[in-house]
Design an enzyme around this catalytic site. Sequence first.
Site, short mmCIF file in Angstrom:
data_model
loop_
_atom_site.label_atom_id
_atom_site.label_comp_id
_atom_site.label_asym_id
_atom_site.label_seq_id
_atom_site.Cartn_x
_atom_site.Cartn_y
_atom_site.Cartn_z
N VAL A 1 -13.74 -17.81 -7.08
CA VAL A 1 -12.67 -16.81 -7.20
C VAL A 1 -12.69 -16.21 -8.60
O VAL A 1 -12.70 -16.94 -9.59
CB VAL A 1 -11.28 -17.45 -6.93
CG1 VAL A 1 -10.17 -16.41 -7.12
CG2 VAL A 1 -11.24 -18.04 -5.54
N HIS B 1 -7.08 -5.89 -0.63
CA HIS B 1 -5.97 -4.95 -0.47
C HIS B 1 -4.95 -5.50 0.53
O HIS B 1 -5.22 -5.60 1.72
CB HIS B 1 -6.48 -3.59 0.01
CG HIS B 1 -5.42 -2.55 0.12
ND1 HIS B 1 -4.68 -2.15 -0.98
CD2 HIS B 1 -4.95 -1.85 1.18
CE1 HIS B 1 -3.82 -1.23 -0.61
NE2 HIS B 1 -3.95 -1.03 0.69
N SER C 1 0.85 -1.19 0.00
CA SER C 1 0.00 0.00 0.00
C SER C 1 0.89 1.25 0.00
O SER C 1 1.70 1.44 -0.91
CB SER C 1 -0.96 -0.02 1.19
OG SER C 1 -1.97 0.94 1.04
N ASP D 1 -14.49 -21.93 -8.60
CA ASP D 1 -14.00 -22.07 -7.23
C ASP D 1 -14.37 -20.88 -6.36
O ASP D 1 -13.83 -20.72 -5.26
CB ASP D 1 -12.48 -22.26 -7.23
CG ASP D 1 -11.75 -21.13 -7.95
OD1 ASP D 1 -12.43 -20.24 -8.49
OD2 ASP D 1 -10.51 -21.14 -7.97
N ASP E 1 -12.57 -17.90 -15.84
CA ASP E 1 -11.17 -18.35 -15.94
C ASP E 1 -11.09 -19.85 -16.20
O ASP E 1 -10.00 -20.42 -16.22
CB ASP E 1 -10.42 -18.00 -14.65
CG ASP E 1 -11.04 -18.65 -13.41
OD1 ASP E 1 -12.09 -19.30 -13.55
OD2 ASP E 1 -10.48 -18.48 -12.31
N ASP F 1 -8.72 -5.68 -5.31
CA ASP F 1 -8.32 -4.63 -4.39
C ASP F 1 -9.37 -3.53 -4.37
O ASP F 1 -9.77 -3.00 -5.40
CB ASP F 1 -6.96 -4.04 -4.81
CG ASP F 1 -6.31 -3.21 -3.73
OD1 ASP F 1 -7.00 -2.42 -3.07
OD2 ASP F 1 -5.09 -3.33 -3.55
N ASP G 1 -17.09 -16.01 -11.84
CA ASP G 1 -16.23 -17.06 -11.30
C ASP G 1 -15.66 -17.97 -12.40
O ASP G 1 -14.46 -18.22 -12.48
CB ASP G 1 -17.04 -17.87 -10.29
CG ASP G 1 -16.31 -19.10 -9.76
OD1 ASP G 1 -15.09 -19.22 -9.98
OD2 ASP G 1 -16.96 -19.93 -9.10
#
Length: 420
Positions: free
Chosen positions: A148, A365, A72, A146, A142, A319, A139
């Site tokens: 994500v 983040h 950061s 999962d 990709d 983020d 999700d």
Amino acid sequence: MYGAVAGTTDGGFGGFENGSDDVWLLANGTLNYETVYMFGYQAIHELTVIGKELTKRFFNTSSIYSYYQGCSEGGRDGFSQIQRFAEDFDGAVTGAPGFRFTFQQMQHLWSPVVEQTLDYYPPPCELEKIVNETIKACDALDGKEDGVVSRTDLCKLHFDANSTIGEPYSCGASSLTTYKRRKRSETYELPAQNGTVSAKGVEVAKEILRGMHDTKGNQVYFSYQPSAAFSDAETHYDYDTGSWTLDITESNSEWVEKYINLLNATEMPTLQNVTYDNLKEWVRIGWQKYDDTLQATYPDLSPYSEAGGKVLHYHGESDYTVPTASSVHYYESVRRIMYPDMSTNASYAALGDWYRLFLVPGAAHCGPDDSQPNGPWPQKTLETMIRWVEDGVFPEMLNATVLQGEHEGEEQKLCAWPLR
């Protein structure tokens, strides 16, 4: 744990309990330039020079390795050193760097100004529902289901938040703690929230993700990726009126009062009448005033590269504080400036020999994202850097560990940009 000496500094701010904002001004209208320089880059440089010499003498050695690690603002600090002091560090680990400092500060005001402009202050649960539905829809983009979102770029291309309109949301009563500088905090009680996602709520979400722009539509800065939480858009509940209201705190408005207007104040009294054009103008003024100290985006890193320095740069795809795109844009600027005559693949290979960027799927983040618990997080970046510098172990991929959820403990490997 690495058998290393570590150092810290108060930056010359008068003690470790003081922040730079305590001494940023000598008086109203008068910058304390010594503080600006120290905060921008000089304090860490002096700490490093003194610390390295002290270490050599204490341990009676003529040779040591030196590393930087931060995320950061700490990531911006790292690049402030890489760009100026080629000999200070053998390797630097920089996470989610908050460079383009004035842009970044105004980014935190963008969401509340959007809410004010559109005259809608969504309950936090409504925006959370939009995020959860975004994650669910994106999700599989990709190729792996999962929970994500590893391809937020494809999510941005293919997902329309309008599809969430009418979806029901429900959140129980809770407490929200807002942290301010020097660890001061305020806690608010939030009531139970029940309803359905509204067209106005989606309009706010889409406008935030569109990125900061002026009233004519000219782009000023980029925003967060879809699947990131709308933390800057957090609203408060007014029990007297029974309605959700704008949240304006010290953390997202002090920049305007103290750093732009040079007034010894901790926050703006109100956002009333603040427009997109005001944000753009504050960006312009801050950029002009602090370009040489706080932007930290100088792209020619030739001296550092020639000195043998290595950079391991990472950024969470989801983020919610520093836009992931900011890291990608900087990496690309370094590649274009340093290897202008090479082909695309050749320039990526040349830069990747000593500077590698990793986007962390499903990460928030500087850490994992609770809303995507199966996402991995790279825990041993400094160890990876040490092995790269001292043992020549090239980090073709970055080790990451799932720290929560049903896949807790699973090891995954992350590809370096531009691979995904």
